[in-house]
Design a protein around this motif. Sequence first.
Motif, mmCIF file in Angstrom:
data_model
loop_
_atom_site.group_PDB
_atom_site.id
_atom_site.type_symbol
_atom_site.label_atom_id
_atom_site.label_comp_id
_atom_site.label_asym_id
_atom_site.label_seq_id
_atom_site.Cartn_x
_atom_site.Cartn_y
_atom_site.Cartn_z
ATOM 1 N N PRO A 185 40.400 7.773 -33.819
ATOM 2 C CA PRO A 185 39.268 7.692 -32.890
ATOM 3 C C PRO A 185 38.282 8.853 -33.076
ATOM 4 O O PRO A 185 38.632 9.888 -33.643
ATOM 5 C CB PRO A 185 39.933 7.753 -31.518
ATOM 6 C CG PRO A 185 41.270 8.376 -31.751
ATOM 7 C CD PRO A 185 41.675 8.001 -33.131
ATOM 8 N N HIS A 186 37.082 8.671 -32.615
ATOM 9 C CA HIS A 186 36.017 9.671 -32.735
ATOM 10 C C HIS A 186 36.403 10.928 -31.951
ATOM 11 O O HIS A 186 36.509 10.886 -30.735
ATOM 12 C CB HIS A 186 34.717 9.073 -32.199
ATOM 13 C CG HIS A 186 33.496 9.830 -32.592
ATOM 14 N ND1 HIS A 186 32.395 9.914 -31.785
ATOM 15 C CD2 HIS A 186 33.218 10.539 -33.702
ATOM 16 C CE1 HIS A 186 31.473 10.634 -32.401
ATOM 17 N NE2 HIS A 186 31.954 11.028 -33.570
ATOM 18 N N SER A 187 36.574 12.043 -32.656
ATOM 19 C CA SER A 187 37.122 13.249 -32.021
ATOM 20 C C SER A 187 36.061 14.168 -31.417
ATOM 21 O O SER A 187 36.386 15.248 -30.921
ATOM 22 C CB SER A 187 37.955 14.023 -33.034
ATOM 23 O OG SER A 187 37.127 14.401 -34.112
ATOM 24 N N VAL A 189 31.491 14.187 -29.995
ATOM 25 C CA VAL A 189 30.345 13.349 -29.612
ATOM 26 C C VAL A 189 29.274 13.507 -30.681
ATOM 27 O O VAL A 189 29.108 14.570 -31.264
ATOM 28 C CB VAL A 189 29.688 13.742 -28.259
ATOM 29 C CG1 VAL A 189 30.444 13.197 -27.093
ATOM 30 C CG2 VAL A 189 29.460 15.232 -28.132
ATOM 31 N N ASP A 190 28.545 12.425 -30.924
ATOM 32 C CA ASP A 190 27.390 12.513 -31.803
ATOM 33 C C ASP A 190 26.174 12.671 -30.909
ATOM 34 O O ASP A 190 25.922 11.843 -30.035
ATOM 35 C CB ASP A 190 27.263 11.244 -32.659
ATOM 36 C CG ASP A 190 28.385 11.157 -33.686
ATOM 37 O OD1 ASP A 190 28.970 12.212 -34.012
ATOM 38 O OD2 ASP A 190 28.671 10.039 -34.158
ATOM 39 N N LEU A 191 25.447 13.770 -31.124
ATOM 40 C CA LEU A 191 24.255 14.043 -30.322
ATOM 41 C C LEU A 191 23.014 13.838 -31.179
ATOM 42 O O LEU A 191 22.996 14.167 -32.371
ATOM 43 C CB LEU A 191 24.290 15.478 -29.787
ATOM 44 C CG LEU A 191 25.466 15.834 -28.870
ATOM 45 C CD1 LEU A 191 25.479 17.325 -28.553
ATOM 46 C CD2 LEU A 191 25.400 15.039 -27.564
ATOM 47 N N LEU A 266 23.964 15.448 -34.771
ATOM 48 C CA LEU A 266 24.968 16.512 -34.718
ATOM 49 C C LEU A 266 26.273 15.959 -34.172
ATOM 50 O O LEU A 266 26.315 15.418 -33.066
ATOM 51 C CB LEU A 266 24.497 17.685 -33.836
ATOM 52 C CG LEU A 266 25.579 18.764 -33.621
ATOM 53 C CD1 LEU A 266 25.864 19.549 -34.891
ATOM 54 C CD2 LEU A 266 25.212 19.696 -32.482
ATOM 55 N N HIS A 267 27.337 16.093 -34.958
ATOM 56 C CA HIS A 267 28.671 15.792 -34.435
ATOM 57 C C HIS A 267 29.194 17.097 -33.841
ATOM 58 O O HIS A 267 29.296 18.097 -34.529
ATOM 59 C CB HIS A 267 29.599 15.285 -35.544
ATOM 60 C CG HIS A 267 31.031 15.149 -35.097
ATOM 61 N ND1 HIS A 267 31.614 13.934 -34.805
ATOM 62 C CD2 HIS A 267 31.987 16.092 -34.865
ATOM 63 C CE1 HIS A 267 32.872 14.140 -34.423
ATOM 64 N NE2 HIS A 267 33.122 15.445 -34.449
ATOM 65 N N PHE A 268 29.491 17.053 -32.557
ATOM 66 C CA PHE A 268 29.950 18.237 -31.820
ATOM 67 C C PHE A 268 31.342 17.960 -31.250
ATOM 68 O O PHE A 268 31.537 16.968 -30.546
ATOM 69 C CB PHE A 268 28.929 18.531 -30.711
ATOM 70 C CG PHE A 268 29.321 19.603 -29.737
ATOM 71 C CD1 PHE A 268 29.812 20.830 -30.170
ATOM 72 C CD2 PHE A 268 29.156 19.401 -28.370
ATOM 73 C CE1 PHE A 268 30.155 21.829 -29.256
ATOM 74 C CE2 PHE A 268 29.480 20.388 -27.447
ATOM 75 C CZ PHE A 268 29.996 21.600 -27.893
#
Length: 291
Positions: A185-187, A189-191, A266-268
């Motif tokens: 799963p996506h670990s 958030v994409d901002l 940005l993946h944060f």
Amino acid sequence: MQKIIRLLLIISFFFFLLPIETQPSSGLDVTLTPSTISQGEVALLYIQKLEKVKPKVTWMGKKITLLYETKNDAWEGFIGVDLTTKPGRYNMEISISDSNRPKVITVNVPARDYGVRRLTLPKEMVELNTNALKRVRQESKTVKGLFTSSDKTPLWIGRWIRPVPGMIVGPFGRGSIINGMERSPHSGVDLKAAEGDPIKATNRGIVALVAHLFFSGLSIIIDHGGGIQSMYFHLSKALVKVGQLVEKGAIIGLAGSSGRVTGPHLHFGIRLNNGRIDPIKLIEISGRLER
Ligand SMILES: [Zn+2]
């Protein structure tokens, strides 16, 4: 009269059976906000009335880092639950000294449905050749090592901030099934961020990694101490070096579209005691802190 005596005897017997709270834990004032923690979420633990005695808190087999708050004579720390922790009831133990019985607080961990995305992609985009696979495995080992070797001394101060102002374009925790195969799963958030947008450090910490990684492209990881790390992926430029101390809000790099992505963003991500937690939830809950 005899009846009364018998009654008193019975009462005193039951009183004897009651657990006796030992000092000073009887005066322990514990608040957990929120009181239940769903999969991938985080709560703020607040312990008061200790007169500067530092308590020991154990949660899911790990020691929780606590910071002292002078104003209210309180200790505070974050309690997180990894994204894939089995739902159920878990015990948190708080002890004041080794001789005292720890205070046990049972915390409910409900399941949270983050949704699943099904994708069909060309084979060559999904399947990795031997060299790429080797590289990915090596990188994953390096990154995982950073999450377990964190210094226990906390460097963060007060509230956590958003690294970019952009809205969420890829939610935390969402699962994906690519060509029928379940992926992790996506670990984070994409901002939303445009190429070249400045990225701020979410809090104070030491730069633990600056590297070009196969999937996440140009990546920065900051170790905030106390078992918390933050991650910034797909950058176009890094403006910091490994070992450098960065203050909260400092510009650490520029957004981009490096690695396996379709466009700039940005993946944060945040790790708390090696657990994958929703970074937006950490920012929200930390809003209760002083600064
Ligand atoms: Zn992402």
